[in-house]
Design a protein around this motif. Structure first.
Motif, PDB file in Angstrom:
ATOM      1  N   ALA A  14      -3.602 -12.760  18.447  1.00  0.00           N
ATOM      2  CA  ALA A  14      -2.676 -12.520  17.342  1.00  0.00           C
ATOM      3  C   ALA A  14      -2.509 -11.022  17.060  1.00  0.00           C
ATOM      4  CB  ALA A  14      -3.184 -13.243  16.095  1.00  0.00           C
ATOM      5  N   ALA A  15      -3.607 -10.331  16.850  1.00  0.00           N
ATOM      6  CA  ALA A  15      -3.526  -8.916  16.468  1.00  0.00           C
ATOM      7  C   ALA A  15      -3.008  -8.056  17.620  1.00  0.00           C
ATOM      8  CB  ALA A  15      -4.900  -8.428  15.997  1.00  0.00           C
ATOM      9  N   ASP A  34      -5.774  -8.949  28.900  1.00  0.00           N
ATOM     10  CA  ASP A  34      -6.564 -10.067  28.360  1.00  0.00           C
ATOM     11  C   ASP A  34      -7.336 -10.732  29.495  1.00  0.00           C
ATOM     12  OD1 ASP A  34      -6.240 -11.838  25.470  1.00  0.00           O
ATOM     13  OD2 ASP A  34      -7.303 -12.758  27.163  1.00  0.00           O
ATOM     14  N   ALA A  35      -8.566 -11.120  29.175  1.00  0.00           N
ATOM     15  CA  ALA A  35      -9.425 -11.740  30.192  1.00  0.00           C
ATOM     16  C   ALA A  35      -9.052 -13.202  30.446  1.00  0.00           C
ATOM     17  CB  ALA A  35     -10.880 -11.645  29.752  1.00  0.00           C
ATOM     18  N   SER A  36      -8.394 -13.838  29.475  1.00  0.00           N
ATOM     19  CA  SER A  36      -8.099 -15.273  29.604  1.00  0.00           C
ATOM     20  C   SER A  36      -6.892 -15.526  30.493  1.00  0.00           C
ATOM     21  CB  SER A  36      -7.782 -15.874  28.233  1.00  0.00           C
ATOM     22  OG  SER A  36      -8.916 -15.804  27.434  1.00  0.00           O
ATOM     23  N   SER A  46      -4.380 -23.287  16.326  1.00  0.00           N
ATOM     24  CA  SER A  46      -4.578 -23.074  14.891  1.00  0.00           C
ATOM     25  C   SER A  46      -3.781 -24.066  14.044  1.00  0.00           C
ATOM     26  CB  SER A  46      -4.150 -21.649  14.518  1.00  0.00           C
ATOM     27  OG  SER A  46      -2.753 -21.528  14.653  1.00  0.00           O
ATOM     28  N   GLY A  47      -4.293 -24.258  12.845  1.00  0.00           N
ATOM     29  CA  GLY A  47      -3.587 -25.090  11.873  1.00  0.00           C
ATOM     30  C   GLY A  47      -3.234 -26.461  12.424  1.00  0.00           C
ATOM     31  N   ASN A  52      -1.106 -22.082  10.648  1.00  0.00           N
ATOM     32  CA  ASN A  52      -0.994 -21.648   9.243  1.00  0.00           C
ATOM     33  C   ASN A  52      -0.915 -20.114   9.309  1.00  0.00           C
ATOM     34  OD1 ASN A  52      -3.336 -21.795   6.421  1.00  0.00           O
ATOM     35  ND2 ASN A  52      -1.202 -21.162   6.530  1.00  0.00           N
ATOM     36  N   ILE A 165     -15.458 -20.050  18.951  1.00  0.00           N
ATOM     37  CA  ILE A 165     -14.876 -20.872  20.024  1.00  0.00           C
ATOM     38  C   ILE A 165     -15.009 -20.159  21.390  1.00  0.00           C
ATOM     39  CG2 ILE A 165     -12.962 -22.424  20.626  1.00  0.00           C
ATOM     40  CD1 ILE A 165     -13.765 -22.866  17.764  1.00  0.00           C
ATOM     41  N   SER A 171     -15.517 -13.455  23.137  1.00  0.00           N
ATOM     42  CA  SER A 171     -16.592 -12.675  23.757  1.00  0.00           C
ATOM     43  C   SER A 171     -17.013 -11.538  22.824  1.00  0.00           C
ATOM     44  CB  SER A 171     -16.104 -12.085  25.090  1.00  0.00           C
ATOM     45  OG  SER A 171     -15.413 -10.865  24.866  1.00  0.00           O
ATOM     46  N   PHE A 173     -17.158  -8.554  23.500  1.00  0.00           N
ATOM     47  CA  PHE A 173     -16.669  -7.313  24.108  1.00  0.00           C
ATOM     48  C   PHE A 173     -16.449  -6.195  23.071  1.00  0.00           C
ATOM     49  CE2 PHE A 173     -13.189  -4.506  25.234  1.00  0.00           C
ATOM     50  CZ  PHE A 173     -13.569  -4.071  26.481  1.00  0.00           C
ATOM     51  N   GLU A 341     -14.361 -21.370  12.536  1.00  0.00           N
ATOM     52  CA  GLU A 341     -12.985 -20.871  12.698  1.00  0.00           C
ATOM     53  C   GLU A 341     -12.960 -19.370  12.844  1.00  0.00           C
ATOM     54  OE1 GLU A 341      -9.614 -21.840  10.269  1.00  0.00           O
ATOM     55  OE2 GLU A 341      -9.954 -23.972  10.627  1.00  0.00           O
ATOM     56  N   GLU A 370      -9.867  -9.694  14.068  1.00  0.00           N
ATOM     57  CA  GLU A 370     -11.141 -10.315  13.699  1.00  0.00           C
ATOM     58  C   GLU A 370     -12.367  -9.529  14.153  1.00  0.00           C
ATOM     59  OE1 GLU A 370     -10.966 -14.587  14.318  1.00  0.00           O
ATOM     60  OE2 GLU A 370     -13.150 -14.625  14.376  1.00  0.00           O
ATOM     61  N   GLY A 380      -4.603 -19.193   6.129  1.00  0.00           N
ATOM     62  CA  GLY A 380      -3.589 -18.259   6.616  1.00  0.00           C
ATOM     63  C   GLY A 380      -3.954 -16.798   6.441  1.00  0.00           C
ATOM     64  N   PHE A 383      -4.868 -14.851   9.879  1.00  0.00           N
ATOM     65  CA  PHE A 383      -3.710 -14.387  10.654  1.00  0.00           C
ATOM     66  C   PHE A 383      -3.027 -13.221   9.940  1.00  0.00           C
ATOM     67  CE2 PHE A 383      -3.465 -18.530  13.139  1.00  0.00           C
ATOM     68  CZ  PHE A 383      -3.885 -17.921  14.307  1.00  0.00           C
TER      69      PHE A 383
HETATM   70  C1  LIG Z   1      -9.621 -23.821  15.570  1.00  0.00           C
HETATM   71  C2  LIG Z   1      -9.132 -22.613  14.812  1.00  0.00           C
HETATM   72  C3  LIG Z   1      -8.067 -22.727  13.943  1.00  0.00           C
HETATM   73  C4  LIG Z   1      -7.641 -21.619  13.211  1.00  0.00           C
HETATM   74  N1  LIG Z   1      -6.574 -21.783  12.383  1.00  0.00           N
HETATM   75  C5  LIG Z   1      -6.151 -20.714  11.660  1.00  0.00           C
HETATM   76  C6  LIG Z   1      -5.013 -20.826  10.821  1.00  0.00           C
HETATM   77  O1  LIG Z   1      -4.323 -21.859  10.795  1.00  0.00           O
HETATM   78  N2  LIG Z   1      -4.664 -19.737  10.067  1.00  0.00           N
HETATM   79  C7  LIG Z   1      -5.359 -18.550  10.135  1.00  0.00           C
HETATM   80  O2  LIG Z   1      -5.004 -17.602   9.422  1.00  0.00           O
HETATM   81  N3  LIG Z   1      -6.399 -18.413  10.975  1.00  0.00           N
HETATM   82  C8  LIG Z   1      -6.802 -19.446  11.745  1.00  0.00           C
HETATM   83  N4  LIG Z   1      -7.848 -19.290  12.587  1.00  0.00           N
HETATM   84  C9  LIG Z   1      -8.435 -17.941  12.747  1.00  0.00           C
HETATM   85  C10 LIG Z   1      -7.515 -17.084  13.648  1.00  0.00           C
HETATM   86  O3  LIG Z   1      -7.214 -17.816  14.808  1.00  0.00           O
HETATM   87  C11 LIG Z   1      -8.180 -15.756  14.015  1.00  0.00           C
HETATM   88  O4  LIG Z   1      -8.669 -15.111  12.869  1.00  0.00           O
HETATM   89  C12 LIG Z   1      -7.185 -14.855  14.741  1.00  0.00           C
HETATM   90  O5  LIG Z   1      -6.760 -15.474  15.929  1.00  0.00           O
HETATM   91  C13 LIG Z   1      -7.809 -13.516  15.057  1.00  0.00           C
HETATM   92  O6  LIG Z   1      -6.896 -12.760  15.797  1.00  0.00           O
HETATM   93  P1  LIG Z   1      -7.396 -11.673  16.835  1.00  0.00           P
HETATM   94  O7  LIG Z   1      -6.197 -11.218  17.557  1.00  0.00           O
HETATM   95  O8  LIG Z   1      -8.271 -10.690  16.175  1.00  0.00           O
HETATM   96  O9  LIG Z   1      -8.346 -12.480  17.837  1.00  0.00           O
HETATM   97  P2  LIG Z   1      -7.926 -13.649  18.848  1.00  0.00           P
HETATM   98  O10 LIG Z   1      -6.693 -14.314  18.421  1.00  0.00           O
HETATM   99  O11 LIG Z   1      -9.173 -14.442  19.018  1.00  0.00           O
HETATM  100  O12 LIG Z   1      -7.585 -12.886  20.211  1.00  0.00           O
HETATM  101  C14 LIG Z   1      -8.568 -12.189  20.930  1.00  0.00           C
HETATM  102  C15 LIG Z   1      -8.086 -12.080  22.369  1.00  0.00           C
HETATM  103  O13 LIG Z   1      -9.000 -11.232  23.071  1.00  0.00           O
HETATM  104  C16 LIG Z   1      -9.267 -11.788  24.333  1.00  0.00           C
HETATM  105  N5  LIG Z   1     -10.571 -11.328  24.808  1.00  0.00           N
HETATM  106  C17 LIG Z   1     -11.790 -11.664  24.331  1.00  0.00           C
HETATM  107  N6  LIG Z   1     -12.733 -11.024  25.037  1.00  0.00           N
HETATM  108  C18 LIG Z   1     -12.098 -10.268  25.967  1.00  0.00           C
HETATM  109  C19 LIG Z   1     -12.544  -9.390  26.987  1.00  0.00           C
HETATM  110  N7  LIG Z   1     -13.835  -9.197  27.227  1.00  0.00           N
HETATM  111  N8  LIG Z   1     -11.620  -8.775  27.762  1.00  0.00           N
HETATM  112  C20 LIG Z   1     -10.299  -8.993  27.554  1.00  0.00           C
HETATM  113  N9  LIG Z   1      -9.816  -9.821  26.596  1.00  0.00           N
HETATM  114  C21 LIG Z   1     -10.713 -10.446  25.823  1.00  0.00           C
HETATM  115  C22 LIG Z   1      -9.215 -13.295  24.110  1.00  0.00           C
HETATM  116  O14 LIG Z   1      -8.941 -13.983  25.316  1.00  0.00           O
HETATM  117  C23 LIG Z   1      -8.090 -13.421  23.095  1.00  0.00           C
HETATM  118  O15 LIG Z   1      -6.848 -13.608  23.714  1.00  0.00           O
HETATM  119  C24 LIG Z   1      -8.283 -20.368  13.358  1.00  0.00           C
HETATM  120  C25 LIG Z   1      -9.332 -20.250  14.261  1.00  0.00           C
HETATM  121  C26 LIG Z   1      -9.759 -21.347  14.986  1.00  0.00           C
HETATM  122  C27 LIG Z   1     -10.892 -21.169  15.959  1.00  0.00           C
END
Ligand SMILES: Cc1cc2nc3c(=O)[nH]c(=O)nc-3n(C[C@H](O)[C@H](O)[C@H](O)COP(=O)(O)OP(=O)(O)OC[C@H]3O[C@@H](n4cnc5c(N)ncnc54)[C@H](O)[C@@H]3O)c2cc1C
Length: 397
Positions: A14-15, A34-36, A46-47, A52, A165, A171, A173, A341, A370, A380, A383
């Motif tokens: 997301a971020a 991205d590693a995935s 999500s949601g 959400n 998850i 990870s 990282f 979550e 995160e 929400g 996000f």
């Molecule tokens: C089941 C579930 C439901 C959720 N529902 C909601 C919701 O409805 N509303 C809400 O506000 N929040 C929700 N959340 C929380 C929300 O998903 C996270 O807070 C949000 O995704 C964080 O964004 P981010 O970009 O920081 O991290 P992420 O979205 O987790 O993205 C991190 C990315 O970094 C990549 N990555 C990780 N390690 C490495 C590495 N070593 N090298 C390269 N890439 C790497 C991953 O593959 C991933 O793509 C939910 C979480 C879960 C688990």
């Protein structure tokens, strides 16, 4: 492949996706790694599959952090209203479910597609299944060695998320990278997570597994009035998930939670009134006026000397009222990162500039989403933090 970029963003969640698109739209040459194999899996799941994506009441009060004011500026600079405007511009239909929580009408995939298209249109180059072997800083340039080549840029954004998850690629990282550059990381722990109860509690209440009821859960430093769910492992439901983030908040203290089963009424006064009225009901029958019948029966069975309400002593009424409004719950633990979550803790906010999310001691290095020690309530807010912090860093690259 050896390529130079203005900025490299690690983590296409997301971020990271939003940050990369924002910087790209400002003319920056951005590489997103991205590693995935799959893009933004957490948005997708999500949601309940409907994402959400924000909360209209989102303020810094909805977050846990060692510095509770830290997220205030980013949330103000790119607010829930700004993200809603973006969603509207892309014709994504949404609805408010409850408590200001906005969900897609259709599917989370709409949000992923919107972010991905915006990033692609802004010229962002994205590489998936890219495992990063090393990150170093040479002068004012960051150098990345990866399975897909070596890359250089003056700006590096870490958006690799938390530990929740692991089965979809979470990870440590980002924490390791922060430590590599000498930055403090607040110890991570699972948040918004179901709680486990000990065998004695499960022996008594486990049969109620699947039962959900409204209640007010009091945790150290916060209270939440939403649904509580009894599970075969312990407790879950929105009110418990919210409280779980506060349960272990103070290091080493695992104080009990208290559940008010009747937050709308004064149970003590109500029971006395029933008694004065000569109620012929047994305790279970009386409690069932306000609680699910099975829970009422279970609570009555566990109250020695509680016969008919009309015959209850003052002492029994006191005890019953206390157990209804201050039901003390001592969790055995949490169900851990596999069910959490979010991840609490992360890169210490004292290390970061609240406007650009840049590390104060490492120019050009930003942390967003995160991985930072900013964790939202359910509904929400997490996000929204990803969008707000991603946008702020994107504007600073
Ligand atoms: C089941 C579930 C439901 C959720 N529902 C909601 C919701 O409805 N509303 C809400 O506000 N929040 C929700 N959340 C929380 C929300 O998903 C996270 O807070 C949000 O995704 C964080 O964004 P981010 O970009 O920081 O991290 P992420 O979205 O987790 O993205 C991190 C990315 O970094 C990549 N990555 C990780 N390690 C490495 C590495 N070593 N090298 C390269 N890439 C790497 C991953 O593959 C991933 O793509 C939910 C979480 C879960 C688990």
């Amino acid at each position: 492949m050896n390529l130079d970029f203005d900025a490299i963003v690690i983590g296409a969640g997301a971020a990271g996706l939003f940050c990369a698109g924002t910087a790209g739209a400002r003319g920056r040459r951005v590489l997103l790694l991205d590693a995935s194999a799959r893009l933004a899996e957490k948005i997708r799941i999500s949601g309940g599959g409907r994402c959400n994506f924000t909360n209209i009441h989102c303020t810094h009060h909805n977050f846990l952090s060692r510095q509770p004011e830290f997220c205030r500026q980013a949330l103000a600079r790119f607010s829930a209203r700004d993200f809603i405007a973006l969603v509207d511009k892309h014709g994504i239909a949404w609805h408010e479910k409850t408590l200001g929580q906005l969900f897609c009408d259709d599917s989370s995939q709409r949000i992923i597609d919107m972010l991905d298209r915006n990033a692609a249109r802004a010229g962002v180059k994205r590489l998936m299944q890219c495992a990063i072997a090393a990150v170093a800083k040479d002068g004012d340039q960051f150098r990345i060695e990866s399975t897909q080549g070596n890359f250089r840029a003056a700006k590096l954004v870490v958006a690799s998320g938390g530990l929740s998850i692991p089965q979809i690629g979470a990870s440590p990282f980002g924490y390791r990278l922060a430590e590599q550059f000498g930055l403090e990381v607040v110890a991570p722990r699972p948040g918004l997570v179901p709680l486990s109860m000990d065998p004695a509690w499960l022996a008594r209440y486990g049969d109620l597994s699947g039962l959900s009821f409204p209640a007010e859960v009091h945790a150290p430093g916060a209270k939440f009035r939403e649904q509580v769910l009894i599970t075969h492992r312990g407790l879950s439901g929105p009110a418990i998930l919210q409280a779980s983030s506060y349960w272990q908040w103070q290091e080493g203290t695992k104080r009990p939670l208290e559940i008010d089963l009747m937050p709308e009424i004064d149970a003590h006064a109500w029971l006395r009134q029933l008694r004065a009225g000569g109620s012929r009901a047994g305790l279970a029958g009386a409690l069932a006026q306000h609680l699910p019948r099975r829970l009422a029966q279970q609570l009555a069975d566990g109250t020695p000397g509680a016969g008919r309400v009309a015959e209850m002593s003052n002492r029994t009424i006191d005890e019953v009222a206390t157990s209804l409004q201050r039901w003390s719950i001592q969790p055995a633990g949490t169900l851990g990162y596999r069910k959490a979550e979010v991840t609490l803790g992360g890169v210490a906010t004292e290390e970061l500039d609240p406007v650009s999310l840049e590390a104060r001691r490492v120019p050009g290095l930003h942390f967003i989403g995160e991985v930072v020690d900013v964790t939202g309530h359910l509904g929400g807010h997490n996000f929204q933090w990803a969008w707000s912090s991603g946008w702020c860093a994107g504007m600073a690259l």
